[in-house]
Design a protein around this motif. Structure first.
Motif, PDB file in Angstrom:
ATOM      1  N   VAL A  38      11.249  13.555 -18.404  1.00 17.84           N
ATOM      2  CA  VAL A  38      11.521  14.115 -17.079  1.00 17.84           C
ATOM      3  C   VAL A  38      12.857  13.610 -16.533  1.00 17.84           C
ATOM      4  O   VAL A  38      13.557  14.326 -15.811  1.00 17.84           O
ATOM      5  N   ILE A  83      10.903  10.083  -7.144  1.00 17.11           N
ATOM      6  CA  ILE A  83       9.913  11.140  -7.388  1.00 17.11           C
ATOM      7  C   ILE A  83       8.718  10.575  -8.150  1.00 17.11           C
ATOM      8  O   ILE A  83       7.561  10.895  -7.853  1.00 17.11           O
ATOM      9  N   TYR A  84       8.995   9.729  -9.130  1.00 11.80           N
ATOM     10  CA  TYR A  84       7.919   9.092  -9.895  1.00 11.80           C
ATOM     11  C   TYR A  84       7.035   8.258  -8.967  1.00 11.80           C
ATOM     12  O   TYR A  84       5.805   8.304  -9.064  1.00 11.80           O
ATOM     13  N   PHE A 107       9.752  22.028 -12.137  1.00 18.69           N
ATOM     14  CA  PHE A 107       9.383  20.863 -11.328  1.00 18.69           C
ATOM     15  C   PHE A 107       7.874  20.628 -11.355  1.00 18.69           C
ATOM     16  O   PHE A 107       7.409  19.490 -11.424  1.00 18.69           O
ATOM     17  N   VAL A 158      16.970   9.104  -7.768  1.00 16.67           N
ATOM     18  CA  VAL A 158      16.092  10.224  -7.424  1.00 16.67           C
ATOM     19  C   VAL A 158      14.894  10.344  -8.367  1.00 16.67           C
ATOM     20  O   VAL A 158      13.742  10.494  -7.898  1.00 16.67           O
ATOM     21  N   PRO A 159      15.064  10.298  -9.703  1.00 17.00           N
ATOM     22  CA  PRO A 159      13.890  10.407 -10.574  1.00 17.00           C
ATOM     23  C   PRO A 159      12.833   9.327 -10.318  1.00 17.00           C
ATOM     24  O   PRO A 159      11.629   9.615 -10.356  1.00 17.00           O
ATOM     25  N   SER A 194       7.056  19.045 -14.571  1.00 15.10           N
ATOM     26  CA  SER A 194       7.513  17.652 -14.606  1.00 15.10           C
ATOM     27  C   SER A 194       6.542  16.741 -13.868  1.00 15.10           C
ATOM     28  O   SER A 194       6.293  15.606 -14.291  1.00 15.10           O
ATOM     29  N   PHE A 250      19.716  17.809 -12.953  1.00 13.05           N
ATOM     30  CA  PHE A 250      19.613  18.634 -11.746  1.00 13.05           C
ATOM     31  C   PHE A 250      20.427  18.021 -10.608  1.00 13.05           C
ATOM     32  O   PHE A 250      21.124  18.735  -9.877  1.00 13.05           O
ATOM     33  N   VAL A 251      20.329  16.702 -10.449  1.00 10.11           N
ATOM     34  CA  VAL A 251      21.125  16.033  -9.416  1.00 10.11           C
ATOM     35  C   VAL A 251      22.614  16.254  -9.682  1.00 10.11           C
ATOM     36  O   VAL A 251      23.378  16.564  -8.757  1.00 10.11           O
ATOM     37  N   TYR A 270      15.662  15.671 -14.313  1.00 15.70           N
ATOM     38  CA  TYR A 270      15.952  15.280 -12.938  1.00 15.70           C
ATOM     39  C   TYR A 270      17.423  14.875 -12.775  1.00 15.70           C
ATOM     40  O   TYR A 270      18.090  15.263 -11.818  1.00 15.70           O
ATOM     41  N   GLN A 271      17.917  14.062 -13.697  1.00  8.39           N
ATOM     42  CA  GLN A 271      19.304  13.609 -13.567  1.00  8.39           C
ATOM     43  C   GLN A 271      20.285  14.767 -13.694  1.00  8.39           C
ATOM     44  O   GLN A 271      21.267  14.846 -12.949  1.00  8.39           O
ATOM     45  N   SER A 285      15.502  20.744 -18.994  1.00  9.13           N
ATOM     46  CA  SER A 285      14.485  21.672 -18.485  1.00  9.13           C
ATOM     47  C   SER A 285      13.673  22.267 -19.634  1.00  9.13           C
ATOM     48  O   SER A 285      12.459  22.486 -19.498  1.00  9.13           O
TER      49      SER A 285
END
Length: 370
Positions: A329, A199-200, A312, A195-196, A315, A336-337, A333-334, A355
């Protein structure tokens, strides 16, 4: 509730880290409060209020006592978040954090290898399920800890020009941490890694950055795939059968039922919430949004969403303006997942720290390449 071996071994370490954060707080310059930090503080006060109400009503049927909820949330989440977000850090400090995670991850992988070498072709999860052994580390701890190291290493390889020495160290960390990652065989940890980077890829500026993203993500996938074949890990099989497990009502998909139960419980008192645990299961719901709803209701959810939106946005600013600091970041992100599948609010240390690192970020001079 009895004190577990895990608590006895990790509590002193957490206490030392907290003391170091407190020292840094008083010795370093402070960041100004921002909307994200303020929103999290408001949410925390609502969470503390829920704990107080449960204590006053003498509820003792939760998986933790009210005092434990208070102590854990205060020391593992609230104070680390407040201290890290308020301390003014520069890019040199961020790279010190990176090195700490890197070296700690290598040590963690080596200890995992030495401790569970007899399970390499079986997997920790299979041993717990089929042989009934409970005196071993949680598969989730193995998977998510190693996925954090893998993600940070991938971010460094992708965004920095490194010396041969550092590239060797990073690839060593990557290969070693595949061992606990494959041993734990957690499906959620696969999302945590991918996921990170997705997003990147979406927000990063320039075609070159996007191509490097694809190459690094592809390299990590190849390493993981062949590692899975060598160690006969069930991580990819479990990931590919998620839909089947849900349709068949498998025990591995029990979280779906927990989330449904949590939603129904929230509807009983949607404004303020009505408990610390799922009443039906006697445990936390393994999803932050559901847990926020049952503990603090819509009141808590509103400020929690503001906190997430601000974090977010910050980030994304880091990804666009400071891609060499993408590893900061990654932590947020990790975590949060993980919070969507496994974590509970009162022990979400990585989520709080991740965060806080994002919200406390400010423009600084370019770092010296390691």
């Amino acid at each position: 509730f009895p004190v577990t071996i895990s608590q006895l071994s990790t509590t002193p370490i957490r206490a030392v880290v907290l003391m170091l954060l407190i020292m840094a707080f008083f010795l370093r310059k402070k960041n100004k409060f921002n909307t994200g930090v303020f929103s999290f503080i408001v949410f925390s006060l609502l969470y503390f209020l829920r704990i107080l109400l449960e204590y006053l009503q003498s509820h003792d049927d939760y998986h933790q006592s009210s005092s434990n909820f208070f102590i854990f949330f205060t020391t593992f989440v609230f104070l680390p978040f407040l201290l890290v977000s308020r301390v003014k850090l520069n890019e040199h400090d961020y790279f010190i954090c990176f090195k700490s995670v890197l070296y700690g991850g290598i040590l963690f992988a080596l200890v995992s290898l030495l401790t569970y070498k007899s399970f390499l072709t079986i997997g920790i999860r299979s041993v717990m399920i089929y042989e009934g052994k409970q005196d071993i580390i949680s598969p989730l701890s193995l998977s998510y800890t190693s996925s954090l190291v893998i993600g940070i290493v991938g971010a460094m390889l992708m965004t920095l020009k490194l010396s041969n020495k550092w590239e060797l160290v990073l690839y060593l960390a990557l290969i070693l941490n595949l061992i606990p990652f494959l041993l734990g065989a957690s499906r959620g940890s696969i999302f945590a890694i991918f996921v990170p980077f997705l997003i990147y890829f979406y927000f990063a500026k320039g075609l070159k950055n996007k191509i490097r993203n694809i190459l690094v993500l592809g390299t990590m996938t190849i390493f993981a795939f062949f590692g899975g074949l060598v160690f006969q890990s069930a991580v990819f099989e479990r990931f590919l059968t998620i839909r089947k497990d849900i349709d068949e009502g498998s025990t591995s998909a029990i979280r779906i039922e927990m989330w449904k139960s949590g939603w129904l419980q929230f509807l009983e008192n949607p404004i303020f919430g009505n408990g610390m645990d799922l009443l039906e299961f006697g445990y936390y719901p393994h999803n932050f949004f559901i847990e926020v709803l049952i503990t603090t209701g819509l009141l808590g959810l509103s400020v929690f969403v503001v906190f997430l939106v601000v974090t977010f946005r910050k980030s994304v600013q880091i990804i666009k303006g400071y891609p060499h600091l993408f590893f900061i970041v990654i932590i947020f992100y990790q975590s949060f997942v993980k919070a969507m599948f496994s974590s509970s609010i009162y022990e979400a240390t990585w989520f709080a720290v991740g965060s806080a690192l994002v919200l406390g970020f400010s423009t600084n001079p370019q770092p010296k390449l390691i």
